[in-house]
Design an enzyme around this catalytic site. Structure first.
Site: not given
Ligand code: NAD
Length: 273
Positions: A28-29, A165, A172
């Site tokens: 996770s980020i 997407y 977003k």
């Molecule tokens: P990830 O799946 O590890 O994290 C997403 C998180 O959202 C998870 O921990 C999940 O439990 C949480 N979540 C979803 N529904 C929820 C709810 N109802 N209540 C509480 N938590 C909830 O993936 P990630 O890529 O680390 O995503 C983190 C953020 O980064 C997101 O907003 C994602 O859109 C954004 N992001 C990701 C990327 C990528 O390429 N991975 C790029 C840009 C932005």
């Protein structure tokens, strides 16, 4: 100096307590960001979405001596109430917030945006992926003093169309606009609010996007740095925004994507017909 996995160490976050929302596993980020903040002395609390994730999040959080580990489903007012009440009771205040939460139905992350986005999917995606930051920011701000700081995570699919997407790009865009409005409201209280627009990173959320492999390879090929997005760069940007290094920076959407967002057309040599 840096710790063994490459997060520069120091005292930039010493004495600051922050809530990290959105760790699902070690990819996770939010977990990369948490490790960087920990390496700079922050005291951290974590929220996880549900019981199923608790067994993954708890050991990670404990490995960096988390002070709080709380269940919090952002779709539930009661769950948000309980989580923020615990933060208030245990800490009596909050210095920073990391919001890294997004979700949509898998059927919406493939094919036609206009055909696959039902009213229910549109609402649910906006609720989890955009409104949850407005709600969390509002609650967190009540616990913050001047100097408080918040970040959220976004993606270029808000500004440009990216295949598959779809509705997440619309959410977003709402998230980034919300970041600016929240920054405007909380600025007079001395609280800064920013977004990081990360390039593709292999996480659970990214795995849900159809043609993800194409997304990664195209970003690598077309970006000025000809590389994937390094999550440590995202964590470094988070440290900048959440610490005093980011003083005077608010309402910003900062890209950490190997420069992909500046490219109007990739070099001819890098495009395979
Ligand atoms: P990830 O799946 O590890 O994290 C997403 C998180 O959202 C998870 O921990 C999940 O439990 C949480 N979540 C979803 N529904 C929820 C709810 N109802 N209540 C509480 N938590 C909830 O993936 P990630 O890529 O680390 O995503 C983190 C953020 O980064 C997101 O907003 C994602 O859109 C954004 N992001 C990701 C990327 C990528 O390429 N991975 C790029 C840009 C932005």
């Amino acid at each position: 100096m840096s710790d063994e996995i490459g997060y520069p160490t120091g005292d930039l976050m010493k004495g600051r307590r922050g809530l990290v929302m959105g760790v699902a596993n070690k990819n996770s980020i939010a977990w990369h960001i948490a490790q960087q903040l920990h390496a700079q002395g922050a005291t951290l609390g974590f929220t996880y979405a549900n019981d199923a994730l608790a067994r993954r999040v708890r050991p990670l959080a404990e490995s960096i001596n988390a002070d709080l580990i709380l269940e919090c489903d952002v779709l539930s007012d009661a769950s948000m109430d309980a989580a923020f009440k615990t933060v208030e009771d245990k800490w009596g205040g909050l210095d920073f917030l990391v919001h890294a939460i997004a979700f949509t139905d898998k059927t919406a992350l493939e094919g036609s945006f206009v055909e696959n986005t039902t009213r229910q999917i549109f609402r649910d995606t906006m609720d989890v992926s955009a409104f949850s930051f407005v709600d969390a920011a509002n609650r967190a701000s009540k616990l913050m003093q001047p100097g408080g700081s918040m970040i959220t995570l976004t993606y270029l699919g808000s500004e440009r169309t990216v295949p598959n997407y779809n509705v997440m790009g619309v959410a977003k865009a709402a998230l980034e606009a919300s970041t600016r409005y929240i920054a405007r409201d909380l600025g007079p209280k001395g609280i800064r609010v920013n977004a990081i627009s990360a390039g593709p990173i292999k996480t659970l959320a990214a795995a849900g996007i159809s043609s993800g492999r194409h997304m990664f390879s195209f970003n690598r090929m077309a970006s000025p740095l000809r590389d994937d997005t390094d999550p440590r760069g995202v964590a470094g940007a988070a440290l900048y925004m959440l610490s005093d290094l980011g003083a005077s920076c608010t309402g910003e959407t900062h890209h950490v994507d190997a420069g992909f967002h500046i490219v109007g057309m990739p070099d001819e040599a890098s495009v395979k017909e």
